[in-house]
Design an enzyme around this catalytic site. Structure first.
Site, PDB file in Angstrom:
ATOM      1  N   GLU A 119      -2.033   0.418  -8.638  1.00 20.03           N
ATOM      2  CA  GLU A 119      -3.448   0.070  -8.532  1.00 20.03           C
ATOM      3  C   GLU A 119      -4.240   1.256  -7.995  1.00 20.03           C
ATOM      4  O   GLU A 119      -3.800   1.927  -7.051  1.00 20.03           O
ATOM      5  CB  GLU A 119      -3.571  -1.126  -7.597  1.00 20.03           C
ATOM      6  CG  GLU A 119      -4.963  -1.675  -7.423  1.00 20.03           C
ATOM      7  CD  GLU A 119      -4.933  -2.967  -6.626  1.00 20.03           C
ATOM      8  OE1 GLU A 119      -5.940  -3.243  -5.938  1.00 20.03           O
ATOM      9  OE2 GLU A 119      -3.914  -3.689  -6.676  1.00 20.03           O
ATOM     10  N   LYS A 166       0.837  -1.179   0.000  1.00 16.55           N
ATOM     11  CA  LYS A 166       0.000   0.000   0.000  1.00 16.55           C
ATOM     12  C   LYS A 166       0.888   1.249   0.000  1.00 16.55           C
ATOM     13  O   LYS A 166       1.908   1.298   0.695  1.00 16.55           O
ATOM     14  CB  LYS A 166      -0.912   0.013   1.228  1.00 16.55           C
ATOM     15  CG  LYS A 166      -1.857  -1.178   1.288  1.00 16.55           C
ATOM     16  CD  LYS A 166      -2.878  -1.155   0.175  1.00 16.55           C
ATOM     17  CE  LYS A 166      -3.873  -2.301   0.316  1.00 16.55           C
ATOM     18  NZ  LYS A 166      -4.960  -2.212  -0.686  1.00 16.55           N
ATOM     19  N   HIS A 172      -9.367  -8.643  -7.520  1.00 12.40           N
ATOM     20  CA  HIS A 172      -9.194  -8.130  -6.162  1.00 12.40           C
ATOM     21  C   HIS A 172      -9.767  -9.146  -5.180  1.00 12.40           C
ATOM     22  O   HIS A 172     -10.804  -9.767  -5.442  1.00 12.40           O
ATOM     23  CB  HIS A 172      -9.948  -6.802  -6.019  1.00 12.40           C
ATOM     24  CG  HIS A 172     -10.089  -6.326  -4.614  1.00 12.40           C
ATOM     25  ND1 HIS A 172     -11.299  -6.318  -3.938  1.00 12.40           N
ATOM     26  CD2 HIS A 172      -9.171  -5.848  -3.743  1.00 12.40           C
ATOM     27  CE1 HIS A 172     -11.122  -5.834  -2.728  1.00 12.40           C
ATOM     28  NE2 HIS A 172      -9.848  -5.550  -2.571  1.00 12.40           N
ATOM     29  N   ASP A 201     -14.129  -7.591  -8.790  1.00 12.13           N
ATOM     30  CA  ASP A 201     -14.425  -7.869  -7.392  1.00 12.13           C
ATOM     31  C   ASP A 201     -15.732  -8.650  -7.349  1.00 12.13           C
ATOM     32  O   ASP A 201     -16.725  -8.239  -7.963  1.00 12.13           O
ATOM     33  CB  ASP A 201     -14.545  -6.563  -6.602  1.00 12.13           C
ATOM     34  CG  ASP A 201     -14.748  -6.808  -5.117  1.00 12.13           C
ATOM     35  OD1 ASP A 201     -13.810  -6.577  -4.351  1.00 12.13           O
ATOM     36  OD2 ASP A 201     -15.852  -7.232  -4.729  1.00 12.13           O
ATOM     37  N   ASP A 228      -0.353  -0.075  -4.490  1.00  9.30           N
ATOM     38  CA  ASP A 228      -1.786   0.230  -4.488  1.00  9.30           C
ATOM     39  C   ASP A 228      -2.018   1.527  -3.721  1.00  9.30           C
ATOM     40  O   ASP A 228      -1.731   1.610  -2.529  1.00  9.30           O
ATOM     41  CB  ASP A 228      -2.540  -0.929  -3.822  1.00  9.30           C
ATOM     42  CG  ASP A 228      -4.046  -0.776  -3.826  1.00  9.30           C
ATOM     43  OD1 ASP A 228      -4.535   0.260  -4.315  1.00  9.30           O
ATOM     44  OD2 ASP A 228      -4.723  -1.701  -3.348  1.00  9.30           O
ATOM     45  N   GLU A 260     -11.531  -2.710  -8.682  1.00 10.76           N
ATOM     46  CA  GLU A 260     -12.202  -3.268  -7.512  1.00 10.76           C
ATOM     47  C   GLU A 260     -13.348  -2.392  -7.026  1.00 10.76           C
ATOM     48  O   GLU A 260     -14.286  -2.883  -6.404  1.00 10.76           O
ATOM     49  CB  GLU A 260     -11.211  -3.498  -6.374  1.00 10.76           C
ATOM     50  CG  GLU A 260     -10.688  -2.229  -5.725  1.00 10.76           C
ATOM     51  CD  GLU A 260      -9.726  -2.515  -4.571  1.00 10.76           C
ATOM     52  OE1 GLU A 260     -10.172  -2.481  -3.409  1.00 10.76           O
ATOM     53  OE2 GLU A 260      -8.552  -2.771  -4.842  1.00 10.76           O
TER      54      GLU A 260
END
Length: 439
Positions: free
Chosen positions: A273, A219, A349, A322, A247, A299
């Site tokens: 992402e 992240k 995801h 998703d 992400d 997602e």
């Protein structure tokens, strides 16, 4: 004898994952992984299970939206066939008054997806097959009948979709056998939560490589200096051959994304992402064109129309479906077909509560019956909360093991539902007592 849906239960289930910062990222610093959970029960006692994933507050709103769909389900023949499942999906997404709340996006659309997925769970159990296999055994014509082509026909017609599926028919059995033997490639986000210390990041990254993962994810997005440091540590931990995706969870404007990813590029991120708003098609296209890292998103894409535009605009290198964001299996089939039309890999995801359990079926179906490939394709894996499911996702040597139990792997253990029901479950009552003592 024909069976009827006689019961429809909805539960607000929450897990206090914010206590350990599991799931923390630049936009969601304190998530409590949650599921608005539905049980569809037929005359003979057979059950279908489905849910929407949320991160805490608002799960009650999603549960109420699912409850609003009760009249469309109770008293209906229990679904068995593609025709039954197509009709249910149509009825849930075409009610003019409920559709007004979207249309076809947001909480109401997610609620429809929870019910549709529960119906697929029930139908696959009746067929004695896991959902991926149940889908892959359908004819191309049945699969096409599941899709709502409204708003898609300027780029994907029914005949084009049928041609994609027919082209994948040769080799279906061989790919299914290969899947059962080898599993499906996975990557893990478990090392990369933003709230984790550097030491924990490094230890978990090394552990992921030792466990056979060829890709991890970090992240990013809160502080550039921190992200450069963390990316450097992760790269040193896993070596040059392991992919590291990053992400941003929608954190940036386009200019920020370009600056940030240019700075991280020397550490060779595999993709960025959700660099910006999930609704900003042209913003994603600008990010893709303006810096060297590939773009992944989807997602939080609201529906098949957003995916269509991402692909039309050349805005995405990896499509991320998703299982619980759009209106269930049916709409995800449409998205898989769109991605196949454009030749863009689908990398689902997962994580959360039960998302790994669900989405593995969709990716495996894509491999067997749509794209026919797992090249450049991986399913996300996060090692949280699987112990609460009767048929949890299983990882071996960095790959998802193909589910063999009938259904959608969606059923939670009754004791987990009872313990984590909000706000009356004992887990939440105990937490409330602690908060009162400390206040």
């Amino acid at each position: 004898m024909s069976q009827t849906v006689t019961e429809f239960e909805v539960h607000d289930i929450r897990f206090p994952t914010s206590e350990q910062l599991d799931g923390s990222d630049a936009m969601n610093p304190d998530p409590d992984y949650s599921a608005a959970y539905v049980v569809m029960r037929a005359t003979d006692g057979a059950e279908g299970h489905g849910f929407c994933f949320t991160i805490g507050r608002g799960n009650d709103v999603t549960a109420a939206a699912i409850e609003a769909l009760r009249p469309y389900v109770v008293g209906r023949p229990a679904p068995r066939t593609a025709a039954d499942l197509a009709a249910l999906h149509h009825d849930l997404t075409h009610d003019s008054q409920l559709r007004w709340l979207g249309p076809e996006k947001g909480v109401m659309h997610m609620a429809a997806g929870a019910v549709v997925n529960a119906a697929w769970d029930l139908a696959a159990k009746r067929a004695g097959r896991p959902v991926w296999e149940f889908l892959a055994a359908m004819s191309s014509e049945e699969l096409v009948s599941l899709v709502d082509f409204r708003y898609l026909t300027d780029v994907l017609t029914r005949d084009e979709a049928l041609a994609i599926l027919r082209a994948a028919e040769p080799g279906r059995a061989e790919r299914a056998a290969n899947l059962r033997e080898r599993g499906y490639p996975a990557y893990t986000t478990s090392p990369g939560w933003l709230g984790y210390s550097d030491e924990k990041l490094v230890a978990l990254a090394k552990e992921a490589v030792a466990d056979g993962f060829g890709q991890i994810k970090l992240k990013v997005g809160a502080d550039l200096g921190d992200d450069i440091r963390r990316m450097k540590l992760a790269r040193a931990a896993v070596g040059p051959s392991v992919r590291i995706a990053v992400d941003a969870n929608q954190r940036w404007d386009v200019a920020d994304a370009l600056r940030w990813m240019t700075a991280l590029a020397p550490y060779e991120p595999h993709w960025i992402e959700e660099p910006t708003s999930p609704d900003d098609i042209l913003g994603h296209a600008a990010v893709r064109a303006g810096q060297p890292v590939k773009v992944a998103t989807g997602e939080h894409a609201a529906n098949r129309v957003v995916f269509k535009q991402l692909l039309q605009a050349g805005a995405v290198d990896f499509v991320q479906i998703d299982a619980a964001r759009v209106a269930g299996v049916n709409e995800n089939i449409a998205i898989l077909l769109l991605a196949a039309k454009y030749g863009v890999p689908v990398c689902p995801h997962a994580g959360g509560v039960g998302l790994c359990e669900l989405v593995q079926h969709l990716a495996m179906f894509d491999y067997v019956a749509v794209s026919g490939s797992w090249e450049d394709r991986v399913i996300e894996y996060v090692d949280h909360l699987h112990e609460h499911f009767t048929d949890p996702a299983v990882i071996a040597s960095g790959r998802y093991v193909a589910p063999r139990a009938p259904g959608f792997s969606a059923r939670m253990l009754p004791e987990s539902i009872a313990a984590h029901r909000y706000p009356e479950g004992p887990v939440w009552q105990a937490r409330r007592t602690i908060e009162e003592v400390n206040s």
